[in-house]
Design a protein around this motif. Structure first.
Motif, short mmCIF file in Angstrom:
data_model
loop_
_atom_site.label_atom_id
_atom_site.label_comp_id
_atom_site.label_asym_id
_atom_site.label_seq_id
_atom_site.Cartn_x
_atom_site.Cartn_y
_atom_site.Cartn_z
N ARG A 100 -13.51 9.67 12.07
CA ARG A 100 -13.03 10.51 13.17
C ARG A 100 -12.35 9.72 14.29
O ARG A 100 -12.57 9.98 15.47
CB ARG A 100 -14.19 11.33 13.75
CG ARG A 100 -14.90 12.20 12.75
CD ARG A 100 -13.98 13.25 12.17
NE ARG A 100 -14.66 14.15 11.25
CZ ARG A 100 -14.05 15.04 10.49
NH1 ARG A 100 -12.74 15.12 10.53
NH2 ARG A 100 -14.72 15.81 9.68
N GLY A 101 -11.51 8.75 13.92
CA GLY A 101 -10.75 8.05 14.94
C GLY A 101 -11.49 6.96 15.67
O GLY A 101 -10.97 6.42 16.67
N ALA A 102 -12.68 6.61 15.21
CA ALA A 102 -13.44 5.54 15.88
C ALA A 102 -12.71 4.21 15.74
O ALA A 102 -12.02 3.96 14.75
CB ALA A 102 -14.84 5.44 15.28
N ARG A 103 -12.85 3.36 16.73
CA ARG A 103 -12.22 2.04 16.72
C ARG A 103 -13.29 0.99 16.43
O ARG A 103 -14.29 0.88 17.14
CB ARG A 103 -11.56 1.76 18.07
CG ARG A 103 -10.87 0.41 18.20
CD ARG A 103 -10.18 0.33 19.56
NE ARG A 103 -9.53 -0.96 19.77
CZ ARG A 103 -10.14 -2.00 20.34
NH1 ARG A 103 -11.41 -1.90 20.73
NH2 ARG A 103 -9.49 -3.14 20.49
N TYR A 104 -13.06 0.20 15.38
CA TYR A 104 -14.00 -0.84 15.00
C TYR A 104 -13.33 -2.21 15.14
O TYR A 104 -12.12 -2.34 14.96
CB TYR A 104 -14.49 -0.65 13.56
CG TYR A 104 -15.36 0.57 13.40
CD1 TYR A 104 -16.71 0.54 13.73
CD2 TYR A 104 -14.82 1.77 12.92
CE1 TYR A 104 -17.51 1.67 13.59
CE2 TYR A 104 -15.61 2.91 12.78
CZ TYR A 104 -16.96 2.84 13.12
OH TYR A 104 -17.74 3.94 13.00
N THR A 117 -9.52 3.83 13.11
CA THR A 117 -9.65 4.70 11.95
C THR A 117 -8.89 6.01 12.15
O THR A 117 -8.60 6.42 13.28
CB THR A 117 -11.13 5.01 11.65
OG1 THR A 117 -11.69 5.72 12.76
CG2 THR A 117 -11.91 3.72 11.43
N ALA A 118 -8.58 6.65 11.05
CA ALA A 118 -7.81 7.90 11.07
C ALA A 118 -8.60 9.02 11.75
O ALA A 118 -9.81 9.18 11.52
CB ALA A 118 -7.45 8.32 9.65
N VAL A 119 -7.92 9.77 12.58
CA VAL A 119 -8.57 10.87 13.30
C VAL A 119 -9.15 11.91 12.34
O VAL A 119 -10.22 12.47 12.56
CB VAL A 119 -7.57 11.53 14.27
CG1 VAL A 119 -8.19 12.77 14.93
CG2 VAL A 119 -7.11 10.54 15.33
N GLU A 120 -8.44 12.16 11.24
CA GLU A 120 -8.89 13.16 10.27
C GLU A 120 -9.82 12.57 9.21
O GLU A 120 -10.26 13.29 8.31
CB GLU A 120 -7.68 13.80 9.58
CG GLU A 120 -6.71 14.49 10.53
CD GLU A 120 -7.36 15.62 11.31
OE1 GLU A 120 -8.23 16.30 10.73
OE2 GLU A 120 -7.01 15.81 12.49
N GLY A 121 -10.11 11.29 9.27
CA GLY A 121 -10.94 10.65 8.27
C GLY A 121 -12.43 10.75 8.57
O GLY A 121 -12.85 11.38 9.55
N ASP A 160 -3.57 5.23 7.02
CA ASP A 160 -3.71 6.06 8.22
C ASP A 160 -4.52 5.36 9.30
O ASP A 160 -4.65 5.88 10.41
CB ASP A 160 -4.39 7.39 7.86
CG ASP A 160 -3.53 8.26 6.98
OD1 ASP A 160 -2.29 8.13 7.06
OD2 ASP A 160 -4.09 9.06 6.19
N SER A 161 -5.09 4.19 8.97
CA SER A 161 -5.94 3.45 9.90
C SER A 161 -5.28 2.11 10.22
O SER A 161 -5.41 1.15 9.46
CB SER A 161 -7.33 3.22 9.30
OG SER A 161 -7.96 4.45 8.99
N PRO A 162 -4.54 2.01 11.32
CA PRO A 162 -3.85 0.76 11.67
C PRO A 162 -4.82 -0.42 11.80
O PRO A 162 -5.90 -0.29 12.37
CB PRO A 162 -3.17 1.08 13.00
CG PRO A 162 -3.06 2.57 13.03
CD PRO A 162 -4.27 3.08 12.30
N LEU A 163 -4.39 -1.57 11.29
CA LEU A 163 -5.22 -2.77 11.26
C LEU A 163 -4.47 -3.91 11.95
O LEU A 163 -3.27 -4.09 11.75
CB LEU A 163 -5.53 -3.15 9.82
CG LEU A 163 -6.20 -4.50 9.56
CD1 LEU A 163 -7.64 -4.48 10.03
CD2 LEU A 163 -6.12 -4.86 8.07
#
Length: 251
Positions: free
Chosen positions: A191-195, A184-188, A162-165
């Motif tokens: 909360r959808g943060a981009r790292y 990161t996944a919005v529901e994870g 659910d978290s595209p890399l």
């Protein structure tokens, strides 16, 4: 399924403390020692449920202070050698045989003019330490690697997580260096943060495994590191092959 930590629960109950009281005592012990921590009722629940089995050194020392017992007697596994506080709020993770292992062999010089083709489907596996959950986690993706000269473009298959890399790497002999990004996944948990961050991998002589370390910022904007590996799965990038790997990898 996690095994409950009955030893810690028994010690806490013997001290006549609720989970809230125990968390407060652990925080107070850290403050007195000049090593503040964020112990909470939720963290105590995770410890007692066996979800988190290896507390960081800052928590381990506070737990020993509160209970008067060594960390081993509190039902925990001592694995502090893999996760280190870097002294600036971040955490550094080391490779291990149980997780992402170090390279099998030292890289050898690439013959002049030789160039491997790394295009295909690979399994991406990295490890990181979550300070908020006081535990180590593994990120798994099937990724497509496309090579253009010495450059590698890496993209995860949509069904693998659910978290595209994404990764963009430059190969120089047996070393691949570049950057990574994960949405990161919005529901994870995140909360959808981009790292994003940097990565360097050593390519084993077989050309079928790359392993090294990532560096990047954490949830609290500290700098963390951890092991990362890419393991070759299939040289084909046809639609049928991509559909074959478009699912979550097994842990």
């Amino acid at each position: 399924m996690a095994t409950p930590n009955s030893a810690l629960r028994a010690v806490r109950m013997g001290l006549l403390m609720s989970q809230d009281d125990f968390a407060r005592a652990v925080r107070d012990a850290g403050t007195r020692a000049g090593q503040p921590n964020d112990a909470s009722k939720r963290l105590v629940q995770r410890w007692e449920a066996g979800v988190s089995t290896s507390p960081r050194p800052v928590y381990a020392r506070a737990l020993e202070s509160v209970t008067g017992l060594p960390i081993e007697a509190l039902g925990f596994t001592v694995m502090t050698a893999r996760v280190h506080d870097d002294g600036h709020g971040g955490h550094d993770m080391q490779p291990s045989a149980e997780g992402v292992a170090p390279p099998v062999m030292s890289p050898q010089p690439e013959p002049q003019g030789a160039r491997r083709n790394y295009s295909g489907v690979w399994l991406s596996r990295y490890e990181y330490f979550s300070s908020g959950r006081d535990s180590t986690y593994t990120g798994l993706h099937y990724v497509v690697v496309l090579q253009h000269g010495s450059r590698l473009t890496v993209r995860s298959l949509p069904g693998s997580s659910d978290s595209p890399l994404t990764m963009d790497l430059e190969v120089d002999g047996h070393v691949a260096t570049g950057t990574w990004t994960e949405q990161t996944a919005v529901e994870g948990y995140y909360r959808g943060a981009r790292y994003h961050g940097s990565i360097q991998l050593l390519i084993e002589p077989t050309g079928r495994r790359m392993t090294g370390k990532w560096v990047g910022f954490g949830k609290e904007f500290d700098i963390n590191t951890g092991p990362w590996e890419l393991v070759f799965r299939d040289a084909s990038t046809t639609k049928a092959t991509l559909e074959k790997y478009n699912h979550r990898p097994e842990a």
